[in-house]
Write a protein that holds these residues in place. Structure first.
Motif, short mmCIF file in Angstrom:
data_model
loop_
_atom_site.label_atom_id
_atom_site.label_comp_id
_atom_site.label_asym_id
_atom_site.label_seq_id
_atom_site.Cartn_x
_atom_site.Cartn_y
_atom_site.Cartn_z
N HIS A 109 -2.90 0.53 -4.14
CA HIS A 109 -2.43 -1.09 -3.89
C HIS A 109 -1.91 -1.57 -4.96
N TRP B 190 0.80 -1.19 -0.10
CA TRP B 190 0.01 -0.22 0.09
C TRP B 190 0.91 1.23 0.04
N TRP C 119 -10.96 1.03 3.06
CA TRP C 119 -10.58 1.81 4.16
C TRP C 119 -11.43 2.55 4.67
N TRP D 294 -7.55 -0.16 7.36
CA TRP D 294 -7.83 -1.24 6.35
C TRP D 294 -8.52 -2.45 6.88
N GLY E 254 -7.53 2.46 -4.00
CA GLY E 254 -8.24 1.86 -2.90
C GLY E 254 -9.61 2.42 -2.50
#
Length: 333
Positions: free
Chosen positions: A236, A216, A284, A279, A245
């Motif tokens: 990602h 990440w 997220w 996460w 993400g």
């Protein structure tokens, strides 16, 4: 989850914390002392049983990132220099000489005693500049050969699982500059494309590798139709490409990533308030942030680390006026 704000000893001057580092049973925080018309001083604290203890060190200006190699050994990087601490002895260590430039170093990782740092090397004319990655060979820092990216670009974050599987991330400077990610495979550095959620510019500040195909990177992006508004950006790497993400529809930016036993966290700020994302394995999500001190106009998070007992530590700065910055630290209990 509750947060406990911890007292940091100060002398009333304008101070702030840029980063924290933990390892081998020890925890440290680093930053600057500042004041109108005065150069930056170097701020170092060690967390002890009864709180935070300031450590006297040589002045090297900003302390931007650090790693702990043993209970008594620490490395710090800053603007155009680094510092090595062993026990009570601290010494400044010059970083690589760069033609027509002084490197500003923001990322630092260690694989045993193999150290790497990354940052930005603006040229003397201030019209061009490039990213820099430097490696410590046990004697000196050596600048690495990187791909040509743009006339003005830089790096900020560094992370990976090994010296031959290492990522550095940053941005191309400019109104519509893309985010930058370069990868070291042991033979050389190669750039990879980083997508954005829409038209605009992107900046990556940190990168965290869980495995070679689970990486990440975090930062912020600014949409072309919302200039000046920073929106959280997390991308990602799955081993073959970067993807965007799923993040909350908030304003804000993520400056540092850190993994605890219960998840991966991104810490930063939105406006003048702390901002934390977590996460959950799929998306997220916003995570309860530590409180701003009573009366504070701004409270921003700049760094994070995991304490020896597994709890999450965040550090930054708080102020009640434009010139009254004070160091800030909080622990999630």
């Amino acid at each position: 989850m509750a947060w406990t704000v911890e007292d940091i000893p100060t002398d009333g001057k304008q101070w702030l914390l840029h980063t924290a580092a933990s390892g081998h049973g020890t925890t440290w925080a680093f930053g600057i002392t500042a004041g109108q018309g005065r150069p930056f001083g170097t701020l170092v604290y060690r967390r002890v049983d009864d709180g935070w203890q300031r450590v006297d060190v040589p002045v090297i200006g900003r302390a931007n990132r650090a790693v702990v190699l043993s209970p008594d050994e620490v490395w710090i990087v800053g603007d155009g220099t680094s510092m090595h601490g062993v026990g009570d002895v601290w010494r400044e260590v010059p970083t690589a000489e760069l033609k027509d430039s002084t490197g500003q170093l923001f990322g630092l990782v260690a694989f045993g005693s193999d150290l790497w740092t990354a940052g930005y090397a603006p040229h003397a004319n201030h019209e061009t500049g490039r990213g820099t990655v430097q490696r410590w060979d046990g004697t000196q820092w050596t600048d690495q050969e990187l791909p040509g990216v743009a006339p003005m670009w830089g790096l900020a974050g560094l992370g990976g699982v090994a010296a031959d599987d290492l990522w550095a991330v940053g941005t191309v400077h400019g109104e519509h500059g893309p985010a930058v990610a370069v990868h070291h495979d042991g033979a050389g550095w190669h750039r990879t494309d980083v997508p954005l959620p829409g038209d605009g510019s992107g900046t990556l500040k940190d990168v965290w590798a869980l495995t070679s195909d689970d990486v990440w990177a975090s930062g912020y992006w600014q949409a072309a139709d919302r200039p000046g508004v920073r929106l959280p950006l997390l991308v990602h790497w799955d081993g073959s490409a970067w993807s965007i993400g799923d993040v909350p529809a908030d304003t804000g930016q993520i400056g540092q990533l850190v993994a605890t036993d219960d998840g991966l966290y991104g810490v930063g700020y939105t406006g003048g308030s702390p901002y934390v994302l977590c996460w959950d394995g799929a998306v997220w999500r916003s995570h309860p942030a530590p409180p701003s001190p009573e009366g504070a106009r701004h409270c921003t998070l700049h760094g994070a680390a995991v304490l020896p007992d597994g709890r999450l530590l965040v550090v930054g700065a708080t102020n009640d006026s434009a010139r009254s910055g004070q160091p800030y630290a909080a622990v999630r209990s």
